[in-house]
Every structure is written in structure tokens, then in C-alpha cells.
Write a protein that holds these residues in place. Structure first.
Motif, short mmCIF file in Angstrom:
data_model
loop_
_atom_site.label_atom_id
_atom_site.label_comp_id
_atom_site.label_asym_id
_atom_site.label_seq_id
_atom_site.Cartn_x
_atom_site.Cartn_y
_atom_site.Cartn_z
N ALA A 151 63.80 19.42 54.81
CA ALA A 151 63.59 18.55 55.88
C ALA A 151 64.49 19.52 56.40
CB ALA A 151 63.99 17.62 55.96
N THR A 152 65.83 20.28 55.17
CA THR A 152 67.37 20.57 56.16
C THR A 152 66.52 22.79 56.36
OG1 THR A 152 66.97 21.80 53.68
CG2 THR A 152 68.16 19.21 54.22
N LEU A 153 65.05 22.76 56.00
CA LEU A 153 64.87 23.77 56.16
C LEU A 153 64.33 24.32 57.56
CD1 LEU A 153 64.74 25.57 52.66
CD2 LEU A 153 66.36 25.73 53.80
N ILE A 154 63.60 23.16 58.08
CA ILE A 154 62.24 23.88 58.84
C ILE A 154 62.88 23.71 60.57
CG2 ILE A 154 61.02 21.80 60.22
CD1 ILE A 154 60.19 20.52 58.33
N GLY A 155 62.84 24.94 60.39
CA GLY A 155 63.24 25.40 62.20
C GLY A 155 64.13 25.29 62.04
N ILE A 156 65.28 26.36 60.97
CA ILE A 156 66.03 26.98 60.57
C ILE A 156 65.68 28.32 61.02
CG2 ILE A 156 68.31 27.64 59.48
CD1 ILE A 156 68.11 24.47 58.53
N GLY A 157 66.80 29.29 61.96
CA GLY A 157 66.24 30.78 62.04
C GLY A 157 64.74 31.52 62.45
N ALA A 158 64.42 32.28 61.86
CA ALA A 158 63.16 32.94 61.87
C ALA A 158 62.27 31.95 60.64
CB ALA A 158 63.41 34.59 61.43
N ASP A 159 62.68 30.89 60.24
CA ASP A 159 61.17 30.23 58.85
C ASP A 159 60.65 29.18 60.00
OD1 ASP A 159 60.66 29.51 56.79
OD2 ASP A 159 62.36 29.04 55.87
N LEU A 160 59.52 30.08 59.77
CA LEU A 160 58.48 29.11 60.02
C LEU A 160 57.51 28.70 59.48
CD1 LEU A 160 57.14 32.50 62.89
CD2 LEU A 160 59.08 30.52 63.02
N ARG A 161 57.98 28.63 58.17
CA ARG A 161 56.91 27.52 57.57
C ARG A 161 56.64 26.51 57.91
NH1 ARG A 161 59.79 29.10 52.26
NH2 ARG A 161 61.64 28.38 53.12
N THR A 162 55.74 25.66 57.73
CA THR A 162 55.72 24.21 57.80
C THR A 162 56.32 23.64 56.31
OG1 THR A 162 53.74 24.31 56.89
CG2 THR A 162 53.51 24.99 58.81
N VAL A 205 60.06 12.97 43.48
CA VAL A 205 59.51 13.85 43.09
C VAL A 205 59.61 14.25 43.93
CG1 VAL A 205 57.61 16.51 42.26
CG2 VAL A 205 58.55 14.63 40.09
N TYR A 206 58.54 13.92 45.08
CA TYR A 206 57.71 14.13 46.50
C TYR A 206 59.00 13.81 46.72
CZ TYR A 206 55.17 13.35 50.34
OH TYR A 206 54.75 14.03 52.03
N ALA A 207 59.51 12.64 47.04
CA ALA A 207 61.12 12.67 47.76
C ALA A 207 62.17 13.89 48.13
CB ALA A 207 61.78 11.18 47.65
N ALA A 208 62.11 14.24 46.51
CA ALA A 208 63.18 15.69 46.94
C ALA A 208 63.01 16.48 47.32
CB ALA A 208 63.58 16.14 45.01
N ASP A 213 57.65 26.22 48.36
CA ASP A 213 57.63 27.08 47.40
C ASP A 213 58.79 26.49 46.55
OD1 ASP A 213 55.58 28.87 48.75
OD2 ASP A 213 57.06 28.79 51.16
N THR A 214 59.50 25.66 47.51
CA THR A 214 60.74 25.04 46.60
C THR A 214 59.86 24.37 45.72
OG1 THR A 214 61.33 23.83 48.37
CG2 THR A 214 62.24 22.81 46.65
N ALA A 215 59.01 23.68 45.03
CA ALA A 215 58.09 23.75 43.81
C ALA A 215 58.37 24.75 42.24
CB ALA A 215 57.14 22.19 43.66
#
Length: 314
Positions: free
Chosen positions: A209-220, A200-203, A227-229
Motif C-alpha cells: 500500500a505504501t508503493l502503489i502509484g508512487i512515481g513510475a512504478d506501474l506494478r499492481t 504474513v499477508y497483512a505485512a 516481489d516483496t516476499a
């Protein structure tokens, strides 16, 4: 005026303060040692009293955990575990008990050791106690995770089958729990076998990792994982919020209005000099409080008395 207290980098460390800290930690360990000793002594006293009174065996220990919990500000369940550990320390784990008394083991280490050896028989527990705690240097400097791993190694060497069976039976305890936290937060925990938990944690981490720093997404990374869970479990995006169900009972006239020609009820007020009409409070204030809820449909049914029951359903 209060002065700021800073740290003088040129000043050598105060060895007296460190010594006081060590002394206080040893005192804390001795205090917990005394609490375990007194809990076991209280249990013996109550058992002797009830045996002398001719009570049946199932009542010999009744209420002891509640007494201990009241004295130590614990819940009855936590106090019962505390009493069981106190008995175990006296009966089969004298070395662990001695290490606690001398301050070589922290109070937090006792549940780890006692719980980690609980599946062994009494003779094996006594042997494990000697291997782990006869020498103070054996466990020196270990954290709780390292200690738990060492306890499991010793238990496996003494009785491999019992240790394997215990780990296998632990899967039946898998569950999901929720714990409220301050500031409107909550912690939802999944207790899973280690392979499933790692999966679960690895998924979640791989997706984050595919969303960090993409576009205007500032979430950690942690925010994206949370949010994904939520999205994968509920089928809704975190930004969409959570539908709210509100069960509310109010007078029928508030929802449907007063019929034509209806007069407000009058009541007698002592000392007021006569009857006065009871003021009618408009219902728009009450209805307005529900404006923030996600209202999809409303069911209205006849409730108790002269009111209606309104249920705001998701």
C-alpha cells in the motif's frame, strides 16, 4: 461462413437450458454416488476373497486403492482417500450419502463433511451426519467455505475437546510447497497456522500500500506483494534475478584447447572407403549457451574418462 453468436437482451431466459443444467448436475452427483458405492463394494469383495484364502489381516485391503485409482484415473494416494470416504459414507453417514444420491450435495462437499468430522468417534459422526444432512434445506445454498465452518460448529458442539485438540495438532503440518505452473511460473505455498498466515499477508499488503502509484512504478498490488516476499526471503531484489548453478561435463580439450602437435582421432567408417578424421566441433558454441547464466566462478576438476567436469557456481 461462421456467424457471431450474440446474446439477445430482449429474449427471456430459456428455462429449458437451466433445467438441463440442473439435470446434468444431478446426474453428476449420482455418478459420484455410484463410484463411492462401487468402491466400497470392491473393497468388501477383496476382503472376503482374502479372508477365504487365509491371508493375514494386513493384506486384506492391499491393492484395492490401486484398482480404484486405475479405474478412476487417480493417484494411489487420492484413490485411498476416496475408498476411505466410501466406507465412511456407508458405515456412519447415511444422510450425507442420501443427499449426494439425490443431488442435494455436490461431490466437492463430501470431502469437506467427511474430513471435518473425522476426529469424532463413530456415534458422534452419526449424530453430526443427521444434524447436517437429514434435512436437505440445512446446507442448501452453502459454498464450501461456509460448509466447512458449519461442519466445524457441529463438531465442536458434539465434542469440543476433540475439536480443539485437532486444531492444535494441525500446526505440526505446517510446511512450504512448490508447484510448477505453465508459462515458466511456479506457485510457492506456505501452510501456516491462521494467525501466522494472516500476519504474513497483512505485512505484505501493508508494504504494498505504501508503493502503489508512487512515481513510475506501474506494478499492481499483487505484483508488489510477490516481489516483496521474494526480496525478504532471499535477500535479493526481484529485478536482480536468481543465480543459476549449472553442472556440465565436456571433453578437456574443449575447455583447455588441444596440446601442440595433437592430431584429431581417426575412426573407421564402414563403406566409406577408408579412414577419415573425426570432425572437431568447436566448444565456443557450447560455452556460449552459458552466457545467460550468472557465472561468478568456475571450478574445473578431472571427471570420468578423458573429460573434465565444469561446475558454474553461484
Amino acid at each position: 461462413m461462421d456467424e457471431d453468436v450474440g446474446v439477445d437482451e430482449d429474449r427471456p431466459p430459456d428455462g429449458g437450458v437451466a433445467e438441463r443444467l440442473r439435470s446434468m448436475e444431478q446426474q453428476r452427483c449420482r455418478t459420484v454416488f455410484e463410484q463411492y458405492r462401487l468402491a466400497a463394494e470392491l473393497l468388501r469383495e477383496r476382503v472376503w476373497e482374502r479372508v477365504a484364502a487365509g491371508l493375514p489381516q494386513d493384506r486384506w485391503q492391499q491393492g484395492v486403492a490401486a484398482e480404484v485409482g486405475l479405474a478412476l484415473h487417480m493417484s494411489p494416494n487420492t484413490a485411498a482417500k476416496f475408498v476411505n470416504r466410501a466406507v465412511e459414507l456407508e458405515k456412519t453417514m447415511p444422510c450425507t450419502r442420501a443427499r449426494l444420491r439425490e443431488g442435494d450435495l455436490t461431490p466437492e462437499a463430501i470431502p469437506v463433511i467427511v474430513g471435518g468430522l473425522a476426529h469424532l468417534d463413530a456415534s458422534d459422526r452419526h449424530t453430526a451426519d443427521a444434524q447436517l444432512c437429514a434435512d436437505p434445506a440445512t446446507l442448501a445454498g452453502m459454498g464450501l467455505k461456509q460448509l466447512a465452518a458449519r461442519v466445524e460448529q457441529v463438531a465442536y458442539r458434539l465434542d469440543a475437546q476433540a475439536t480443539v485438540d485437532r486444531n492444535a495438532s494441525a500446526e505440526k503440518d505446517r510446511t512450504v510447497t512448490i508447484r510448477p505452473l505453465p508459462e515458466g511460473m511456479a506457485r510457492v505455498s506456505l501452510l501456516l497456522p491462521v494467525a501466522q498466515g494472516v500476519g504474513v499477508y497483512a505485512a505484505l499488503r501493508k508494504h504494498a500500500a505504501t508503493l502503489i502509484g508512487i512515481g513510475a512504478d506501474l506494478r499492481t498490488r499483487g505484483q508488489i506483494m510477490a516481489d516483496t516476499a521474494f526480496a525478504r526471503i532471499t535477500g535479493r531484489e526481484a529485478a536482480a534475478g536468481q543465480p543459476v548453478t549449472v553442472n556440465l561435463t565436456m571433453p578437456a580439450t574443449v575447455l583447455l584447447g588441444r596440446p601442440a602437435g595433437h592430431r584429431a582421432p581417426r575412426r573407421r567408417r564402414d563403406g566409406a572407403g577408408g579412414d577419415r578424421p573425426q570432425p572437431h566441433r568447436p566448444g565456443h558454441r557450447r560455452r556460449g549457451r552459458l552466457g545467460e547464466a550468472a557465472v561468478h566462478r568456475t571450478r574445473v576438476g578431472r571427471g570420468r574418462g578423458h573429460g573434465l567436469t565444469a561446475a558454474v557456481l553461484p
